[in-house]
Design a protein around this motif. Sequence first.
Motif, mmCIF file in Angstrom:
data_model
loop_
_atom_site.group_PDB
_atom_site.id
_atom_site.type_symbol
_atom_site.label_atom_id
_atom_site.label_comp_id
_atom_site.label_asym_id
_atom_site.label_seq_id
_atom_site.Cartn_x
_atom_site.Cartn_y
_atom_site.Cartn_z
ATOM 1 N N UNK A 72 0.815 -1.213 0.000
ATOM 2 C CA UNK A 72 0.000 0.000 0.000
ATOM 3 C C UNK A 72 0.844 1.256 0.000
ATOM 4 N N UNK A 73 1.917 1.270 0.792
ATOM 5 C CA UNK A 73 2.775 2.459 0.818
ATOM 6 C C UNK A 73 3.512 2.640 -0.504
ATOM 7 N N UNK A 74 3.938 1.536 -1.119
ATOM 8 C CA UNK A 74 4.603 1.641 -2.422
ATOM 9 C C UNK A 74 3.706 2.337 -3.438
ATOM 10 N N UNK A 75 2.423 1.996 -3.421
ATOM 11 C CA UNK A 75 1.491 2.635 -4.352
ATOM 12 C C UNK A 75 1.201 4.072 -3.937
ATOM 13 N N UNK A 76 0.914 4.277 -2.674
ATOM 14 C CA UNK A 76 0.508 5.590 -2.197
ATOM 15 C C UNK A 76 1.600 6.643 -2.413
ATOM 16 N N UNK A 77 2.843 6.276 -2.207
ATOM 17 C CA UNK A 77 3.944 7.240 -2.308
ATOM 18 C C UNK A 77 4.588 7.269 -3.680
ATOM 19 N N UNK A 78 4.112 6.429 -4.612
ATOM 20 C CA UNK A 78 4.703 6.401 -5.955
ATOM 21 C C UNK A 78 4.287 7.635 -6.740
ATOM 22 N N UNK A 79 5.218 8.423 -7.277
ATOM 23 C CA UNK A 79 4.846 9.658 -7.998
ATOM 24 C C UNK A 79 3.919 9.405 -9.184
ATOM 25 N N UNK A 80 4.154 8.330 -9.933
ATOM 26 C CA UNK A 80 3.305 8.049 -11.092
ATOM 27 C C UNK A 80 1.882 7.725 -10.660
ATOM 28 N N UNK A 81 1.749 6.951 -9.591
ATOM 29 C CA UNK A 81 0.415 6.606 -9.086
ATOM 30 C C UNK A 81 -0.316 7.863 -8.626
ATOM 31 N N UNK A 82 0.354 8.739 -7.926
ATOM 32 C CA UNK A 82 -0.293 9.952 -7.425
ATOM 33 C C UNK A 82 -0.651 10.895 -8.563
ATOM 34 N N UNK A 83 0.237 11.000 -9.563
ATOM 35 C CA UNK A 83 -0.075 11.858 -10.703
ATOM 36 C C UNK A 83 -1.257 11.309 -11.494
ATOM 37 N N UNK A 84 -1.331 9.980 -11.624
ATOM 38 C CA UNK A 84 -2.426 9.361 -12.374
ATOM 39 C C UNK A 84 -3.783 9.660 -11.734
ATOM 40 N N UNK A 85 -3.815 9.649 -10.395
ATOM 41 C CA UNK A 85 -5.063 9.891 -9.678
ATOM 42 C C UNK A 85 -5.275 11.361 -9.330
ATOM 43 N N UNK A 86 -4.402 12.213 -9.839
ATOM 44 C CA UNK A 86 -4.582 13.640 -9.605
ATOM 45 C C UNK A 86 -4.233 14.093 -8.204
ATOM 46 N N UNK A 87 -3.426 13.294 -7.474
ATOM 47 C CA UNK A 87 -3.021 13.664 -6.123
ATOM 48 C C UNK A 87 -1.791 14.559 -6.165
ATOM 49 N N UNK A 88 -1.655 15.393 -5.175
ATOM 50 C CA UNK A 88 -0.490 16.274 -5.105
ATOM 51 C C UNK A 88 0.770 15.450 -4.872
ATOM 52 N N UNK A 89 1.920 15.902 -5.396
ATOM 53 C CA UNK A 89 3.176 15.176 -5.149
ATOM 54 C C UNK A 89 3.452 15.072 -3.651
ATOM 55 N N UNK A 90 4.082 13.985 -3.258
ATOM 56 C CA UNK A 90 4.398 13.774 -1.846
ATOM 57 C C UNK A 90 3.872 12.434 -1.371
ATOM 58 N N UNK A 91 3.183 12.470 -0.240
ATOM 59 C CA UNK A 91 2.637 11.236 0.322
ATOM 60 C C UNK A 91 3.650 10.400 1.076
ATOM 61 N N UNK A 92 4.868 10.915 1.287
ATOM 62 C CA UNK A 92 5.908 10.147 1.968
ATOM 63 C C UNK A 92 5.730 10.241 3.480
ATOM 64 N N UNK A 93 5.990 9.127 4.159
ATOM 65 C CA UNK A 93 5.998 9.116 5.619
ATOM 66 C C UNK A 93 7.434 9.283 6.091
ATOM 67 N N UNK A 94 7.684 10.369 6.802
ATOM 68 C CA UNK A 94 9.031 10.700 7.294
ATOM 69 C C UNK A 94 10.057 10.733 6.152
ATOM 70 N N UNK A 95 9.582 10.999 4.947
ATOM 71 C CA UNK A 95 10.485 11.126 3.803
ATOM 72 C C UNK A 95 11.005 9.821 3.241
ATOM 73 N N UNK A 96 10.461 8.669 3.663
ATOM 74 C CA UNK A 96 10.955 7.361 3.212
ATOM 75 C C UNK A 96 10.480 7.106 1.786
ATOM 76 N N UNK A 97 11.395 6.691 0.905
ATOM 77 C CA UNK A 97 11.051 6.414 -0.485
ATOM 78 C C UNK A 97 10.235 5.126 -0.603
#
Length: 683
Positions: free
Chosen positions: A633-658
């Motif tokens: 779930x975190x891999x998807x949530x924090x993935x830039x391509x996934x967030x861009x596809x769903x129109x989410x703002x860049x980011x979504x990282x917890x404590x900056x972890x990739x």
Amino acid sequence: MPDAAPRAGVWRLHRQVLWFALGLGVFLGLMAWAERAGLSRGWIGPIFLFLSVMMYAAIGIYARNTDPEEFFVAGRRIPPMYNGMATAADWMSAATFISLAGALYLQGFSGSPSQPGGLAYVLGWTGGFCLVGLLMAPRLRAMRLYTVPDFFAERFGGRWPRVLAAVGAVMCSFMYVVAQIYGVGLIASRLTGVQFEIGILLGLGGMLLCSFLGGMRAITWTQVVQYVVLLVAFLIPVSWLAYKQLGTPLAPMAYGAQLPKIAKLEQALIEDPREQAVRAVYLERARDDAERLHDPAAALQRAREQLDERIRMLKAQGADFTLVMAARRELAALPRDEASARERWTLSMNEALERATPLGGLPRQGQAFAGDPDGTPQERALFNASRLNFMALMFCLMVGTASLPHVLTRFYTTPTVADTRRSVAWSLLFIALLYLSIPALAVLVKFEVMQELVGSSFEDLPNWIAQWARVDPALISVQDVNGDRVLQFGELRLGADMIMLATPELGGLPYVVSGLVAAGGLAAALSTADGLLLTISNALVYDLPSRRAGRTGKARVTENRVILSKFALLAVAMIAAAAAAFKSAEILWLVTASFSLAAATFFPAIVLGLFWRRTTGRAVVVGMLCGVGLTAGYMLWANPSFRAWWGLAPGGLWWGIHPMSAGVFGVPAGFAAIALMSLRRSG
């Protein structure tokens, strides 16, 4: 190759491996002589590919069998040294041979803000083998299992622990094998000049003949041969670069002398006005992308209208047909819709911003971590995030190594538990022979690029740049950004998968060495892919179905499943080849993600199952689901391509972890869930 009989058989194996190494040296000498005598490069590459594939296939044919003990665990008769050699080849996949030096080149030893450091791979993977030797391998070998899911059935009972373990083995191994097959296609297409997809099929032939016919027995002896090939293929170019630059072939001991020189070259590049002009162009491109992202739909519509108008004007002016077709191709290449436009322009903006920084985003020599622990609040935050990502990546790689089913299964093949411990020690030795040279290669290549390649005229660039770009434009790109027809460092983009493969041509070695390096990369990819395919097919055919027969029935059913496992292996290989053909990600990213998933799926359950008697099967099921669910779930949530596809703002990282280090959340969650459920159950 014959089975390893005690004593006399071991000495016979020593002689055979020595004869093979001598034969390899003679073959390389003959090929070098043939090249000097006029043998075309168009023949050298296919010769290396054909002989490599045929050699591995011949071992598979010789070792073919349907006996379950031989097919699954090589009869448990592999001597420790040769099992260590096979494990090293299995371990040093395309990610190590092709990509690891590139990771160090691009990310430095400690990392950049956007990428954890390459040295984390070396420390994590090596430390993982210490965990395997101390915690896992001897105890698993003592249980006389066939597969890792066998442990879950034996220790916890019931159906679901084994089923989840089998599904986890398929999931982790499939991601890993896609990366290996991508490497096979990359190398085969470069050696032969055929399309990438055809290259995948060419390399797949030898892989299938080996694992399909002989199972673990054939794979083991193939990996021994492949280790010799990849070790020679790696050490020759790195030793040559060291001799060329430093006057000694002992690269691991001498490469430190180049570090101060690289620091001076970096400073000169940062202050160079031409490099500054390149960075200014990239900054302007980033601003353009940011402007488009304010209203992607309107920007996309404007771009289409402008290209339509240009095509009409070209036709009205009677322009050359090639100009019209170029404009049409540009129109067809535009994003299909608003979501695609947002994704593409976000990635483009981030890349342009990175390349607008000094050295194109690459860390400077001597830089420990990004940022400054004593600087501004922003610099301190950047330093902490970089250091945290380094540690998170190293943790995921370490526990992932101790959890990957195809690695653990390798230690089922030794005669005794003591031999398993010795086999782990041999594995570390054989891996160290290569790992000690990888940082040296990254440093020597960086110096060669800065000293010899940067500053060249675009008309005088070597042919290998265009040849590799045709294989995959993501591997290497050059663009005259400032229009001066001279290559600046900021105008050269090298992918991580490119550094090792281009080293012979970059160092001016004969093309025979390029063929050898490609054959080494092929050996690394095939050795790992064989083990992964066997793990997947065994999980699908041996582990997932219910086994209810008695002792006699079980043996009969198992022999039938050996045959079914071979056909499952064939089907999985074709599906993985189709997935690899999409070129969806770099090899190193796919491999790292599979390690995080393996760590979250297996590590808590295996460790607690081995060392805590109160661990229950129901708790393991809950813990595995929690761990892998949180990680994926975190891999998807924090993935830039996934967030861009769903129109989410860049980011979504917890404590900056990739995202690729998501296992740092999944592993503790798995431990906590298993412990709490077991305590509740026992209480």
